[in-house]
Design an enzyme around this catalytic site. Sequence first.
Site, mmCIF file in Angstrom:
data_model
loop_
_atom_site.group_PDB
_atom_site.id
_atom_site.type_symbol
_atom_site.label_atom_id
_atom_site.label_comp_id
_atom_site.label_asym_id
_atom_site.label_seq_id
_atom_site.Cartn_x
_atom_site.Cartn_y
_atom_site.Cartn_z
ATOM 1 N N LYS A 19 38.494 95.149 30.363
ATOM 2 C CA LYS A 19 39.869 95.614 30.614
ATOM 3 C C LYS A 19 40.275 96.633 29.549
ATOM 4 O O LYS A 19 40.940 97.631 29.838
ATOM 5 C CB LYS A 19 40.836 94.436 30.653
ATOM 6 C CG LYS A 19 40.756 93.642 31.945
ATOM 7 C CD LYS A 19 41.195 94.502 33.119
ATOM 8 C CE LYS A 19 40.917 93.880 34.466
ATOM 9 N NZ LYS A 19 41.304 94.746 35.598
ATOM 10 N N SER A 73 45.157 93.384 31.051
ATOM 11 C CA SER A 73 45.327 91.940 30.857
ATOM 12 C C SER A 73 45.663 91.591 29.422
ATOM 13 O O SER A 73 45.252 92.272 28.473
ATOM 14 C CB SER A 73 44.016 91.249 31.230
ATOM 15 O OG SER A 73 44.039 89.894 30.841
ATOM 16 N N TYR A 79 35.301 89.931 30.094
ATOM 17 C CA TYR A 79 36.462 90.326 30.909
ATOM 18 C C TYR A 79 37.464 91.125 30.070
ATOM 19 O O TYR A 79 37.880 92.227 30.449
ATOM 20 C CB TYR A 79 37.125 89.079 31.497
ATOM 21 C CG TYR A 79 38.436 89.370 32.171
ATOM 22 C CD1 TYR A 79 38.470 89.956 33.442
ATOM 23 C CD2 TYR A 79 39.648 89.081 31.556
ATOM 24 C CE1 TYR A 79 39.673 90.239 34.056
ATOM 25 C CE2 TYR A 79 40.854 89.363 32.163
ATOM 26 C CZ TYR A 79 40.863 89.942 33.413
ATOM 27 O OH TYR A 79 42.065 90.227 34.019
HETATM 28 N N1 UFG Z 1 44.609 74.545 31.816
HETATM 29 C C1 UFG Z 1 44.675 73.173 31.841
HETATM 30 N N2 UFG Z 1 44.217 72.542 32.939
HETATM 31 C C2 UFG Z 1 43.695 73.189 34.006
HETATM 32 C C3 UFG Z 1 43.624 74.612 33.958
HETATM 33 C C4 UFG Z 1 44.087 75.249 32.852
HETATM 34 O O1 UFG Z 1 45.130 72.534 30.888
HETATM 35 O O2 UFG Z 1 43.306 72.537 34.974
HETATM 36 C C5 UFG Z 1 45.169 75.236 30.653
HETATM 37 C C6 UFG Z 1 44.211 76.175 29.971
HETATM 38 O O3 UFG Z 1 43.385 75.484 29.088
HETATM 39 C C7 UFG Z 1 45.185 77.137 29.301
HETATM 40 C C8 UFG Z 1 46.381 77.173 30.270
HETATM 41 O O4 UFG Z 1 46.232 76.030 31.113
HETATM 42 O O5 UFG Z 1 45.620 76.598 28.099
HETATM 43 C C9 UFG Z 1 46.412 78.402 31.144
HETATM 44 O O6 UFG Z 1 45.128 78.551 31.715
HETATM 45 P P1 UFG Z 1 44.825 79.607 32.867
HETATM 46 O O7 UFG Z 1 43.369 79.504 33.194
HETATM 47 O O8 UFG Z 1 45.785 79.464 33.993
HETATM 48 O O9 UFG Z 1 45.165 80.981 32.185
HETATM 49 P P2 UFG Z 1 44.583 81.654 30.855
HETATM 50 O O10 UFG Z 1 45.708 81.688 29.897
HETATM 51 O O11 UFG Z 1 43.312 81.063 30.414
HETATM 52 O O12 UFG Z 1 44.167 83.046 31.448
HETATM 53 C C10 UFG Z 1 45.082 84.029 31.754
HETATM 54 C C11 UFG Z 1 44.562 84.848 32.932
HETATM 55 C C12 UFG Z 1 43.289 85.539 32.551
HETATM 56 C C13 UFG Z 1 43.490 86.311 31.278
HETATM 57 C C14 UFG Z 1 43.997 85.414 30.186
HETATM 58 C C15 UFG Z 1 44.284 86.186 28.940
HETATM 59 O O13 UFG Z 1 44.340 84.014 34.041
HETATM 60 O O14 UFG Z 1 42.919 86.433 33.589
HETATM 61 O O15 UFG Z 1 45.215 84.809 30.617
HETATM 62 O O16 UFG Z 1 44.738 85.378 27.910
HETATM 63 F F1 UFG Z 1 42.322 86.828 30.873
#
Ligand code: UFG
Length: 320
Positions: free
Chosen positions: A145, A117, A141
């Site tokens: 990984k 990841s 997490y």
């Molecule tokens: N976000 C929103 N609103 C929401 C949900 C998410 O604004 O309702 C934002 C989050 O704050 C973030 C972006 O959308 O800025 C992406 O969020 P995600 O949860 O979809 O994804 P992440 O980037 O947090 O996480 C992803 C993978 C994880 C991994 C991570 C590593 O889902 O498994 O990248 O950076 F660990």
Amino acid sequence: MAWLVTGGAGYIGAHVVRAFASADIDTVVLDNLSSGHREFVPDGIPFVEASITDSVALARLFADYSIDGVVHLAGYKYAGESVSLPLVTYDQNVTGTARLLEAMANAGLSRIVFSSSAAVYGTPSVDVVTESTPTSPQSPYGETKLIGEWLMRDQGVATGLAHTSLRYFNVVGSGSDDVYDTSPHNLFPLIFEALVDGRTPKIFGNDYPTPDGTCVRDYVHVADIADAHVGAARALMAGTALEPVYNLGSGSGTSVGAIMSSVADVTGIRFDPEIHPRRPGDPSRIVADGQAASRDIGWAQRHTVESMVASAWSARQAHA
Ligand code: UFG
């Protein structure tokens, strides 16, 4: 002969199974259905319901089926939640991976493609990360990984295991309407749940140092991600030496605000996202260079952000 796909009933794993089928490579799926769905596994694919922490079930599986190699996706996958569940995360992702490697060694299996990841990088200090960007995980997490990658490396030294680890960036979209992202914690499914329920999607933070103030991510289509596993498996079967890790990123970033606009365009639903405080632990920007994976395992970003949104929405609606 077949490849074992652990976590093959999950959103990404189910796409990997379909990509292998398209490449005429048989698969067997192992999944404990903790976050996967039995119906995501196509008819005709052997399915074993068990945990990767269950050594007896693993030994039985390797005795029952003739396995060429393993794509290992099973694990606890929620970075944010892992902060309050470190022991569960380590049990699934470290103990589970060690048990799997042990069972593979006992069965004489010597090829594995490991699902890693972007979380191993934490908050990078560079605009575009490469495989040599220092790792600095910020959650259990991400830590697990990274340990998984080390287990691959160490077992490679100890036993000659041929391995590679694929660091996924933000995996979205659907390759077919029968599989969709059911995660309760990620952006796309949360936007769609809100729209389906008649609520307004939320943006977590609009005061980041990015062009529109919202977080920037490297979104990649799940079908492209799945194809890269076929490329990696083929290389390992051909005896081609692979790098220990590859970034599966596109090199270009998209803001949360831009995703919201694309969702409005694709769905035809007009909305002004609610602005909420920053979500703890979110890096402002993480984007990856995927050139090494393009060179060695045929990785390519074949989809636009619009087609990622459209395919994800189509699959979500098919399950409404
Ligand atoms: N976000 C929103 N609103 C929401 C949900 C998410 O604004 O309702 C934002 C989050 O704050 C973030 C972006 O959308 O800025 C992406 O969020 P995600 O949860 O979809 O994804 P992440 O980037 O947090 O996480 C992803 C993978 C994880 C991994 C991570 C590593 O889902 O498994 O990248 O950076 F660990």
